[in-house]
Design an enzyme around this catalytic site. Sequence first.
Site, short mmCIF file in Angstrom:
data_model
loop_
_atom_site.label_atom_id
_atom_site.label_comp_id
_atom_site.label_asym_id
_atom_site.label_seq_id
_atom_site.Cartn_x
_atom_site.Cartn_y
_atom_site.Cartn_z
N ASP A 27 2.79 -6.77 -2.61
CA ASP A 27 1.96 -5.42 -2.97
C ASP A 27 3.35 -5.05 -3.28
OD1 ASP A 27 -0.48 -6.63 -4.00
OD2 ASP A 27 -0.87 -5.91 -1.39
N LYS A 49 0.38 -3.52 -7.99
CA LYS A 49 -0.73 -3.33 -9.64
C LYS A 49 -0.44 -2.38 -10.41
CE LYS A 49 -4.82 -5.92 -7.66
NZ LYS A 49 -5.59 -4.73 -6.83
N MET A 161 -4.40 6.51 0.41
CA MET A 161 -4.63 7.05 -1.65
C MET A 161 -5.06 8.93 -1.77
SD MET A 161 -6.33 3.22 -2.58
CE MET A 161 -7.48 2.95 -1.92
N1 SAH Z 1 -4.22 -2.18 3.30
C1 SAH Z 1 -2.95 -0.80 3.46
C2 SAH Z 1 -4.35 0.38 2.38
C3 SAH Z 1 -3.11 0.56 0.73
S1 SAH Z 1 -4.30 1.38 -0.10
C4 SAH Z 1 -2.98 -0.24 4.88
O1 SAH Z 1 -4.01 -0.40 5.98
O2 SAH Z 1 -1.79 1.03 5.54
C5 SAH Z 1 -2.92 2.56 0.04
C6 SAH Z 1 -2.48 3.95 0.57
O3 SAH Z 1 -2.25 3.59 2.44
C7 SAH Z 1 -1.82 4.20 -0.25
O4 SAH Z 1 -1.66 5.37 -0.99
C8 SAH Z 1 -1.70 5.46 1.31
O5 SAH Z 1 -2.54 6.84 1.24
C9 SAH Z 1 -1.83 4.47 2.60
N2 SAH Z 1 0.09 3.59 2.57
C10 SAH Z 1 0.27 2.64 3.16
N3 SAH Z 1 1.35 2.28 3.70
C11 SAH Z 1 1.71 4.44 3.39
C12 SAH Z 1 2.58 4.70 4.46
N4 SAH Z 1 3.79 3.90 4.88
N5 SAH Z 1 2.86 6.01 4.66
C13 SAH Z 1 1.37 6.71 4.29
N6 SAH Z 1 0.28 6.07 3.86
C14 SAH Z 1 0.53 5.32 3.06
#
Ligand code: SAH
Length: 243
Positions: A27, A49, A161
Amino acid sequence: GAGPGDPDLLTLRAQQLLQQADVVLYDRLVSDAVLARVRREATRVYVGKESGRHRITQERIHTLLLEYAGRGLRVARLKGGDPFIFARGGEEIAVLAAAGIPVTVVPGITAALGAAASAGLPLTQRGVAQSVTFVTAMGEGAETLDWRALAAPLQTVVFYMGVAQLPRIVERLQAHGAPSERPAAIVEHATLPAQRLIGGTLSQIVARARAAGIGAPALLIVGEVASRARVGDNVTQVWGHNR
Ligand code: SAH
C-alpha cells in the site's frame, strides 16, 4: 503488518516472510525503508488506492491476490501498521479463505502506538486516561460515531485518517461537551525521519495544523496525555505555548 514506517519496527516474523516472498503487494503507507527489506528478487506490486492518477479498487486487489497465490507463488500482502486496524485485512482474508488459500496474519505496530512511542504520549497514563479508543471519522461513518462518548473526559482518543476532517472532528467533539482547553496533538509521518508533532488545545489545534501545512498520513490524538508530548532527535516540533 508493515508497522508505522520505521523499518526497525517490523516484527521479526514480518521481516522473515518478506525475505521469502515471491510477490509483495503493498500500500501507499508502506515506507520505502520497509520496502528495502523485501527480498531483492521479489516482484513488487503497488496497490495503493490513493494514488491520485489511477485508483485501484478493493476487488482488483482481491483478484491480484487470487491470481498470484493461484500460481503457487508466496504472496506477501504488505499493509501499513497492523492489517486489522482500518486496513480491510478481514475482507482480503475472507476472499482467500473462500478460495482455499492458506493465510498467515502477521501483526504490525499500528500508527497510534508508533506515534505514541515516538512522541512520548503515554496513551493510558494512570489517573489521566482510563481507556484508549482508535477511531476513524472518515466518510459517512462519522455520522454513526458516538460523539458524546468520544468527548468524555479521562480517556485518550486517536483519530485515524482525520487530516481532511480535522475541523469537523474538533467541532463535533466540542459540540458534544469536550472543553476547548482539552489538549490535542497531531503526529504526522510518525516514526519516520520526517515526523512532525503539533500540539495545542482543541481550540488551537486546527489553526496550528493549517499553519504548519499538516498532510497525510497523520493522527489526531485527543486527551490530557496529548499535553505530555515531547520530541526526540530528528523530530520537528511545532508547539505553541507549553501547558
Ligand atoms: N493499518 C494502519 C492504518 C491504515 S488507515 C495502521 O494500523 O496504522 C491510514 C491512516 O493511518 C492514515 O490516514 C493515518 O491517520 C494513519 N497513519 C498510518 N501511518 C501513519 C504514520 N506513519 N504517521 C501518522 N499516521 C499514520
